[in-house]
Design an enzyme around this catalytic site. Structure first.
Site, short mmCIF file in Angstrom:
data_model
loop_
_atom_site.label_atom_id
_atom_site.label_comp_id
_atom_site.label_asym_id
_atom_site.label_seq_id
_atom_site.Cartn_x
_atom_site.Cartn_y
_atom_site.Cartn_z
N PHE A 198 25.99 16.97 -60.88
CA PHE A 198 26.37 18.30 -60.93
C PHE A 198 27.04 18.63 -59.63
O PHE A 198 26.45 18.40 -58.49
CB PHE A 198 25.02 19.21 -61.28
CG PHE A 198 25.36 20.69 -60.99
CD1 PHE A 198 26.11 21.04 -62.02
CD2 PHE A 198 24.69 21.30 -60.18
CE1 PHE A 198 26.27 22.40 -62.05
CE2 PHE A 198 25.02 22.59 -60.13
CZ PHE A 198 25.89 23.29 -61.34
N GLN A 199 28.16 19.18 -59.96
CA GLN A 199 28.95 19.80 -58.62
C GLN A 199 29.26 18.48 -57.79
O GLN A 199 29.65 18.79 -56.57
CB GLN A 199 28.04 20.89 -57.82
CG GLN A 199 28.22 22.29 -58.84
CD GLN A 199 27.80 23.41 -57.90
OE1 GLN A 199 27.12 23.26 -57.05
NE2 GLN A 199 28.21 24.44 -58.38
N GLU A 223 35.71 30.95 -51.54
CA GLU A 223 36.07 29.82 -50.48
C GLU A 223 37.34 30.05 -50.11
O GLU A 223 37.74 29.62 -48.77
CB GLU A 223 35.70 28.48 -51.07
CG GLU A 223 34.01 28.35 -51.25
CD GLU A 223 33.72 28.87 -52.58
OE1 GLU A 223 34.61 29.28 -53.33
OE2 GLU A 223 32.53 28.71 -53.01
N MET A 256 60.21 38.85 -55.33
CA MET A 256 60.98 37.60 -54.69
C MET A 256 61.38 36.81 -56.05
O MET A 256 62.54 36.36 -56.04
CB MET A 256 60.41 36.78 -53.64
CG MET A 256 61.21 35.78 -53.01
SD MET A 256 62.60 36.30 -52.47
CE MET A 256 62.15 36.51 -50.58
N LYS A 301 23.94 15.94 -49.30
CA LYS A 301 22.91 16.71 -49.14
C LYS A 301 21.55 15.99 -48.57
O LYS A 301 20.90 16.37 -47.41
CB LYS A 301 22.47 17.30 -50.57
CG LYS A 301 21.13 18.30 -50.40
CD LYS A 301 21.01 19.00 -51.61
CE LYS A 301 20.16 20.24 -51.53
NZ LYS A 301 19.88 20.75 -52.82
C1 LIG Z 1 49.80 30.90 -54.97
C2 LIG Z 1 51.53 31.23 -55.28
N1 LIG Z 1 51.87 31.30 -56.58
C3 LIG Z 1 53.23 31.70 -56.72
C4 LIG Z 1 54.00 31.73 -55.68
C5 LIG Z 1 55.54 32.00 -55.99
N2 LIG Z 1 55.94 33.29 -55.39
C6 LIG Z 1 56.47 33.45 -54.54
S1 LIG Z 1 56.96 34.88 -53.88
C7 LIG Z 1 56.27 35.67 -55.42
C8 LIG Z 1 56.19 36.84 -55.47
C9 LIG Z 1 55.53 37.66 -54.62
O1 LIG Z 1 55.31 38.98 -55.29
P1 LIG Z 1 54.59 40.20 -54.26
O2 LIG Z 1 53.35 39.83 -53.83
O3 LIG Z 1 54.70 41.33 -55.08
O4 LIG Z 1 55.45 40.30 -53.07
P2 LIG Z 1 57.08 40.89 -53.13
O5 LIG Z 1 57.96 39.68 -53.30
O6 LIG Z 1 57.32 41.75 -54.26
O7 LIG Z 1 57.58 41.48 -51.70
C10 LIG Z 1 55.86 34.42 -56.02
C11 LIG Z 1 55.15 34.67 -57.42
C12 LIG Z 1 53.63 31.53 -54.40
N3 LIG Z 1 54.51 31.54 -53.21
N4 LIG Z 1 52.29 31.39 -54.13
#
Ligand SMILES: Cc1ncc(C[n+]2csc(CCOP(=O)(O)OP(=O)(O)O)c2C)c(N)n1
Length: 575
Positions: free
Chosen positions: A111-112, A49, A477, A161
């Site tokens: 439920f749900q 979803e 990052m 529902k």
């Molecule tokens: C749902 C979610 N969880 C954690 C983060 C924290 N976060 C920001 S950037 C990042 C790393 C992203 O890694 P990747 O997709 O490999 O991209 P890159 O930075 O290597 O280009 C994380 C864990 C986030 N923004 N969103």
């Protein structure tokens, strides 16, 4: 004419012009999925979803029309909280329909059952729990009205529902009557005049343009204002494409990973004209040190934004397009009334910064593949009007920095919430909305793993998006922050480049999978991908994990303390 609540719901969605909806059925929403079989609405069956929510967002980003999604109760409703919050932060018009347990058992831990209206209240502009089938046409009409007017945003309609099964007498309301909701669209004439007066006194002005320009369909009006005044324009992450990157007045993206000129011009400005922008911390850095000598004109349709972060000298509540059109008239009058000071010195300073501090990287012929090079080649070997969706992380910032966004509605991005996993489903939604355009998702390997299963949806529904994974084997990052601010103590950021095998995974999902390891293979691989039009394509680009995003303003630091690419210390830079 007698209809069930469920039939009335589908008919109301049709009346609102819904052509496509994204969703996944379940017990509580079953009655509504039945009349869908006979509806003109195309339903796209997602695999999770969250994907439905992001697809609806991508659709809205690319078309300007509200995205519509429908899911069942309980876990399905909680699965859409992330896209609702994402849409709320980025002001995306979204209509979410959720099933609910029968009205009679609400509150019994059925439920749900979950308190969908309670859970989503802080992440929607408004939500409704339907208690009477006779209310359905009115509520759907109100839902679309609230989602798309004023500051756009997500809304949710929760349908028990039994209410969906009950009968009602069909009608369609002539109009919407919400006495407590009347967005103020027309800016105050005196304030607009005051703004023009300040603009006529400024020597170091900057137009600070945010995503509100795109929401207000104000790109043309903005261009007129910029060209009339000759003021330079910065476009935030949410506003990329609102003003053409190839325009000589465009300075590009400001903020934490903005370019030096955009950051520093704001910092040294004597006037900021903020248009549909919200002084986000990723733009301002340390608020107390942000643009210390600037007077501020702030235009926003949401009065809550004015003074939320920075007190404006001239606050203007109104729709950006309408206000800018009036501003253009006021500026013309002000220009006729008196000579404006020259801003030539300011523009010369800006040109000098641009020359001295360009964005730099170096791709050696035989060296590791640089992510920036992959993005440059994608930019240069795709049609000019290509739509790009990004995930969240380094790849997102490089995409914003390096792509040339010359048209509005071509960058589909999660700015406020920064939702990893956004790119693939959002790209699918954008392609559904704009099948005439090429749509590329530029994703990180970490992000891709969060929602990649929606490529099964794309294959099944023949939605031929293209995905470039910049696979640096890390949560890049986060690794960058650990390298710079945690003394290279890397904690839980390594992912492995080969687990999963992205090519096999793509193929298992019905896509074409390709892998690219070397600089000379980049263009041929992109060209091969561009030729495929009957199914999704995924390219696994093996990129250099050491590359970092520069410039960078560390979190909480002043924008005066921007860290440049170390290459700038080499005389003349690397390029
Ligand atoms: C749902 C979610 N969880 C954690 C983060 C924290 N976060 C920001 S950037 C990042 C790393 C992203 O890694 P990747 O997709 O490999 O991209 P890159 O930075 O290597 O280009 C994380 C864990 C986030 N923004 N969103």
């Amino acid at each position: 004419m007698k209809l069930t609540g469920a039939q009335a719901l589908i008919k109301s969605l049709e009346m609102e012009g819904t052509e496509v909806m994204f969703g996944l059925p379940g017990g509580a929403i079953l009655p509504v999925y039945d009349p869908l079989i006979d509806s003109s609405i195309r339903h796209i069956l997602v695999r999770h979803e969250q994907g439905a929510g992001h697809m609806a967002e991508g659709f809205a980003h690319a078309t300007g029309r509200p995205g519509v999604a429908m899911v069942t109760s309980g876990p399905a409703a909680t699965n859409v909280v992330t896209p609702l919050c994402d849409a709320y932060m980025d002001s995306i018009p979204l209509v979410m329909i959720t099933g609910q347990v029968p009205y009679a058992v609400i509150g019994t831990d059925a439920f749900q059952e979950c308190d969908t209206v309670g859970i989503t209240m802080p992440v929607t502009k408004h939500n409704w729990l339907v208690t009477d089938p006779a209310d359905i046409p009115r509520i759907v009409r109100e839902a679309f009205h609230v989602a798309t007017t004023g500051r756009p945003g997500p809304v949710l309609v929760d349908v028990p529902k039994d209410v969906a099964n009950m009968e009602m007498e069909w009608y369609w309301p002539e109009s919407v009557d919400l006495p407590g909701y009347k967005p103020n669209l027309k800016g105050h004439a005196k304030q607009i005049k005051d703004a023009a007066r300040l603009m006529g006194e400024a020597r170091r002005p900057v137009l600070y343009v945010g995503g509100g320009i795109l929401k207000a369909r104000a790109a043309e009006a903005l261009r007129e204002l910029a060209e009339l005044t000759g003021f330079p324009v910065v476009t935030t992450l949410m506003a990329r494409g609102a003003f053409p990157d190839d325009h000589e007045l465009c300075l590009g993206m400001p903020g934490m990973h903005g370019n030096y000129t955009a950051i520093t011009s704001m910092q040294q400005a004597d006037l900021l004209v903020a248009l549909g922008a919200r002084f986000d911390d990723r733009v301002t850095g340390k608020v107390g040190a942000f643009a210390p000598n600037a007077k501020v004109v702030h235009v926003d349709v949401d009065p809550a934004e004015l003074g939320k972060v920075r007190r404006p000298d001239v606050p203007i509540v109104g729709d950006c397009r309408l206000v800018i059109e009036e501003m253009v008239k006021a500026v013309r009058a002000e220009k006729a009334r008196k000579d404006w000071p020259s801003i030539e010195e300011w523009m010369a300073q800006i040109r000098a910064w641009q020359e001295r501090y360009p964005l730099v990287y170096e791709q050696l012929d035989d060296g590791p593949l640089k992510p920036q090079f992959c993005i440059d080649m994608l930019r240069d070997h795709t049609p000019d009007d290509t739509i790009v969706a990004a995930g969240v992380g380094q790849h997102q910032m490089w995409t914003s920095q390096r792509w040339k966004f010359n048209d509005p509605y071509t960058f589909v991005v999660s700015g406020g919430l920064g939702t990893m996993g956004f790119a693939v489903p959002a790209a699918i939604g954008a392609k559904v909305g704009r099948p005439d355009k090429m749509v590329w998702a530029i994703d990180g390997d970490g992000c891709f793993q969060m929602t990649a299963q929606e490529l099964v949806t794309a294959s099944a529904e023949r939605i031929p998006i293209k995905v470039a994974i910049l696979n640096n084997a890390y949560l890049g990052m986060v690794r960058q922050w650990q390298e710079l601010f945690y003394e290279e103590r890397y904690s839980e950021v390594y992912l492995s480049p080969d687990l999963p095998d992205y090519v096999k995974w793509a193929e298992a999902m019905g896509c074409i999978g390709m892998r690219c390891d070397t600089p000379e293979d980049v263009v041929p691989t992109i060209e091969k991908a561009n030729e495929i039009d009957d199914r999704p394509v995924v390219i696994d680009f093996r990129t250099d994990y050491r590359e970092k995003v520069y410039p960078m303003v560390p979190a909480g630091a002043s924008n005066d303390d921007v860290i440049l690419d170390p290459a700038h210390d080499i005389p003349g830079g690397r390029d």
